[in-house]
Design a protein around this motif. Sequence first.
Motif, mmCIF file in Angstrom:
data_model
loop_
_atom_site.group_PDB
_atom_site.id
_atom_site.type_symbol
_atom_site.label_atom_id
_atom_site.label_comp_id
_atom_site.label_asym_id
_atom_site.label_seq_id
_atom_site.Cartn_x
_atom_site.Cartn_y
_atom_site.Cartn_z
ATOM 1 N N LYS A 195 28.524 51.458 46.186
ATOM 2 C CA LYS A 195 27.981 52.606 46.933
ATOM 3 C C LYS A 195 26.602 52.274 47.500
ATOM 4 C CE LYS A 195 30.160 55.860 43.701
ATOM 5 N NZ LYS A 195 29.897 56.896 42.676
ATOM 6 N N ALA A 196 26.230 52.980 48.574
ATOM 7 C CA ALA A 196 24.888 52.838 49.135
ATOM 8 C C ALA A 196 23.860 53.185 48.067
ATOM 9 C CB ALA A 196 24.717 53.749 50.344
ATOM 10 N N GLY A 197 22.821 52.376 47.962
ATOM 11 C CA GLY A 197 21.790 52.600 46.945
ATOM 12 C C GLY A 197 21.799 51.532 45.885
ATOM 13 N N GLY A 198 22.963 50.903 45.659
ATOM 14 C CA GLY A 198 23.067 49.746 44.776
ATOM 15 C C GLY A 198 22.420 49.903 43.426
ATOM 16 N N GLN A 199 21.362 49.132 43.179
ATOM 17 C CA GLN A 199 20.728 49.084 41.873
ATOM 18 C C GLN A 199 20.298 50.466 41.389
ATOM 19 O OE1 GLN A 199 17.757 46.021 41.595
ATOM 20 N NE2 GLN A 199 17.063 46.652 39.586
ATOM 21 N N TYR A 200 19.875 51.307 42.288
ATOM 22 C CA TYR A 200 19.511 52.684 41.947
ATOM 23 C C TYR A 200 20.710 53.414 41.330
ATOM 24 C CZ TYR A 200 19.091 57.686 43.003
ATOM 25 O OH TYR A 200 19.115 59.053 42.936
ATOM 26 N N VAL A 201 21.894 53.208 41.909
ATOM 27 C CA VAL A 201 23.124 53.837 41.417
ATOM 28 C C VAL A 201 23.498 53.278 40.046
ATOM 29 C CG1 VAL A 201 25.589 54.182 41.884
ATOM 30 C CG2 VAL A 201 23.939 54.241 43.772
ATOM 31 N N TYR A 202 23.332 51.954 39.873
ATOM 32 C CA TYR A 202 23.680 51.327 38.591
ATOM 33 C C TYR A 202 22.799 51.891 37.470
ATOM 34 C CZ TYR A 202 24.993 47.712 42.061
ATOM 35 O OH TYR A 202 25.457 47.037 43.143
ATOM 36 N N MET A 252 16.458 60.420 35.414
ATOM 37 C CA MET A 252 15.025 60.143 35.372
ATOM 38 C C MET A 252 14.739 58.655 35.567
ATOM 39 S SD MET A 252 12.047 60.758 32.519
ATOM 40 C CE MET A 252 12.170 59.126 31.813
ATOM 41 N N MET A 253 15.500 57.800 34.910
ATOM 42 C CA MET A 253 15.255 56.371 35.017
ATOM 43 C C MET A 253 15.559 55.867 36.427
ATOM 44 S SD MET A 253 13.903 54.220 32.997
ATOM 45 C CE MET A 253 14.239 54.690 31.317
ATOM 46 N N SER A 254 16.601 56.435 37.036
ATOM 47 C CA SER A 254 16.911 56.007 38.407
ATOM 48 C C SER A 254 15.812 56.480 39.369
ATOM 49 C CB SER A 254 18.276 56.539 38.855
ATOM 50 O OG SER A 254 18.283 57.944 38.964
ATOM 51 N N PHE A 255 15.231 57.656 39.084
ATOM 52 C CA PHE A 255 14.100 58.111 39.897
ATOM 53 C C PHE A 255 12.924 57.157 39.744
ATOM 54 C CE2 PHE A 255 9.948 60.170 40.126
ATOM 55 C CZ PHE A 255 9.973 60.651 41.432
ATOM 56 N N LEU A 256 12.629 56.736 38.509
ATOM 57 C CA LEU A 256 11.521 55.802 38.278
ATOM 58 C C LEU A 256 11.732 54.511 39.067
ATOM 59 C CD1 LEU A 256 10.608 55.979 34.478
ATOM 60 C CD2 LEU A 256 9.387 56.930 36.436
ATOM 61 N N TYR A 257 12.988 54.044 39.098
ATOM 62 C CA TYR A 257 13.277 52.829 39.870
ATOM 63 C C TYR A 257 13.039 53.073 41.353
ATOM 64 C CZ TYR A 257 15.733 49.095 42.226
ATOM 65 O OH TYR A 257 16.034 48.042 43.058
ATOM 66 N N GLY A 258 13.597 54.154 41.873
ATOM 67 C CA GLY A 258 13.442 54.454 43.295
ATOM 68 C C GLY A 258 11.987 54.681 43.661
ATOM 69 N N TRP A 259 11.260 55.380 42.805
ATOM 70 C CA TRP A 259 9.830 55.634 43.004
ATOM 71 C C TRP A 259 9.072 54.302 43.070
ATOM 72 C CZ3 TRP A 259 5.530 58.514 43.726
ATOM 73 C CH2 TRP A 259 4.346 58.127 43.106
ATOM 74 N N THR A 260 9.406 53.392 42.132
ATOM 75 C CA THR A 260 8.718 52.095 42.080
ATOM 76 C C THR A 260 9.069 51.239 43.292
ATOM 77 O OG1 THR A 260 8.845 52.215 39.660
ATOM 78 C CG2 THR A 260 8.277 50.087 40.614
ATOM 79 N N VAL A 261 10.330 51.274 43.705
ATOM 80 C CA VAL A 261 10.733 50.513 44.889
ATOM 81 C C VAL A 261 9.975 51.001 46.113
ATOM 82 C CG1 VAL A 261 12.651 50.074 46.489
ATOM 83 C CG2 VAL A 261 13.006 49.850 44.040
ATOM 84 N N PHE A 262 9.827 52.330 46.229
ATOM 85 C CA PHE A 262 9.137 52.874 47.401
ATOM 86 C C PHE A 262 7.639 52.584 47.370
ATOM 87 C CE2 PHE A 262 6.866 56.251 49.679
ATOM 88 C CZ PHE A 262 7.415 56.079 50.944
ATOM 89 N N THR A 263 7.013 52.772 46.209
ATOM 90 C CA THR A 263 5.544 52.655 46.149
ATOM 91 C C THR A 263 5.064 51.220 46.000
ATOM 92 O OG1 THR A 263 5.656 53.082 43.768
ATOM 93 C CG2 THR A 263 5.184 54.964 45.203
ATOM 94 N N VAL A 264 5.868 50.355 45.359
ATOM 95 C CA VAL A 264 5.388 49.016 45.011
ATOM 96 C C VAL A 264 6.321 47.896 45.476
ATOM 97 C CG1 VAL A 264 4.717 47.502 43.114
ATOM 98 C CG2 VAL A 264 4.249 49.922 42.948
#
Length: 482
Positions: free
Chosen positions: A73-80, A88-100
Motif C-alpha cells: 500500500k501507499a505509505g510503505g514503512q508507515y503502514v508496516y 501512535m508509533m506510526s505517527f511518530l515515524y511519519g512525524w520524524t520523516v517529515f521533520t527530520v
Amino acid sequence: MENKTEFKKELGLLNATSLVAGSMIGSGIFIVTSIMARDIGGAGWILLAWILTGFLTLAAALSYGELAGMMPKAGGQYVYIQRAYGKMMSFLYGWTVFTVVQTGVIAAVAVAFAKYTAIFFPTLSENVLEIGTYKIQYQQLLAILSIVILTIINNQGVKTGKNLQFIFTAAKLFALFALIVFGLYVGLQSDTLASNFTDMWAASKTTVVDGKITTEVLTGFAIIGMLGFTMINSLFSSDAWNNITFIAGEIKEPQKNIPKSLFLGTLIVTIIYLLANLAYFSLLPLDGNPLANANDFLGQGIKYANEDRLGASAASVIFGAVGVNIMAGLIMISTFGCNSGLILAGGRLFYAMSKDGLFFKSAGELNKNQVPEKALWMQCIWASILCLSGKYGDLLTYATFANLLFYILTIYGIFILRKREPDAHRPYKAFGYPFVPILYILLISIISIILLIYDTKNTGLGLFIVLLGIPIYYFTQNKLNR
C-alpha cells in the motif's frame, strides 16, 4: 481542478529498481570517504565500514521484502509500523520523516548539489547574509531553488517523475562506472593502491583547525567506537532504499516487484560503492596536506580533498584539470536525480498519514495528475527551511540517526507480526529469518549507541524531535476527538 481518488500503477520492476538505486546514489559516495579518512585513518578500516554498510543495507532490504509483500500500500514503512505497533508509533515515524528524515536528506542532497555547482560558479560560495556566526550562502539559495523545481516537475504526474528518475539514474550510474573503470585503469599503473594498503589497519583520528593538524592514534575499543561513529557517513550514502515502499500504490504487481527491486537496487549500489572506493584508493594517497594548493589534488590526498569533493579530485587525476568539471557536472546530475526520487516518494507517505487523520487533511488530496500535490509542497517548504539551518554534515547525522531508530523498530515488527498473524499471506519471507534480522537489529543498535556518545548534539537533536512527536500526537488526537 479535477481531483482523482486513486494512484496510477505506472511503475514496473525496472522503474522500481531504478528508484531504489537512484534514491540511494546521491552525494555521499562522492564526498564522505574523505570525512571517514579523517575519522579513522586506515584504508582497511574505511573499506570495512563500507562492507559492513553494504551488509546492513542488504539485510534490511531483504527483511523489508516480507512486509512489502504483506502490505503493498501507499505509505510503505508507515503502514508496516502501524500494523505492528499501532497508530501512535506510526505517527511518530511519519512525524520524524517529515521533520527530520525525508526533508533532512532532501536538504543535505540539495546542499551537495549546490556545493558541486560552485565549482563552475565560485561566487556561490560567498555569503549573502551574515549575522554573527550564522551565515547564508548563495549555495543554500540554489539548493532551495533545486527543491522547488523538482517539486514542480513531480507534480506533473508519476509518469513524468519516473522518466526523469530513470534518465538521472542512468546518468549517475554512467558517472560512477566511468570513475571506477578509468580510475582503476589509471590508478593501477602507479603504486598508490599498494602504498595506501601498506599500513591499512593503522587507525587514527585527525582534526584540522586553522591549518593545524592534530592526530590521535586509536587502539582497542576506541577503534570500534570510531568505526561505528564514522559509519553514519556510509549509512547516509546507502540510505533512502526504503523510499520505494512509500509508492507501493503506483507499482505494478507490488507483492513481487517491491521485494525484487529492494534486493536488486541495494545489491547494485553496494557493489558500485565498494568499487568506487577502490578507485579512490588507486588514484589518490590516503594522507595529504590540508594546506596544499586548491588545484593540487594529489597533494591534498583523500583526507584533505578540497571541501571534501573527493569525486572531483579523483576525476582530475584521471582526466587532468578538465576532469574536475566533468565529474562536478556528473555529480550535479546525480544529486539532482537523487532528490527527484526522494521528493517523488516522500509525498506519498504524507498522503497515507493524511488518510489516517494523522497529517494535514489537504495532504490526502490528489490533483488532476493523480499526485498528492499539497503534500509535496509541504515537504518542499520544510526541506527548504532545513537548507538554511545547518551544514551538510549536521543534516546528514541527525537525519540518518533518526532513520536508524525506525529501521530497528520496523524490522522487529516482522517478529511481532509473525507471532500475532502467523497465517497472514506472505508472498515473500525475510531472508535468513530470524538470524539476519536479529543481527541487523543488534549491529544498528550498537552503532546508534556509539553515535549518541560520540555526537550527542546532532543525534540528541534527532532523538528530541522523535520524542517531541509524542505530545503532539496526543494533542492532535484529543483535538480530533473533541
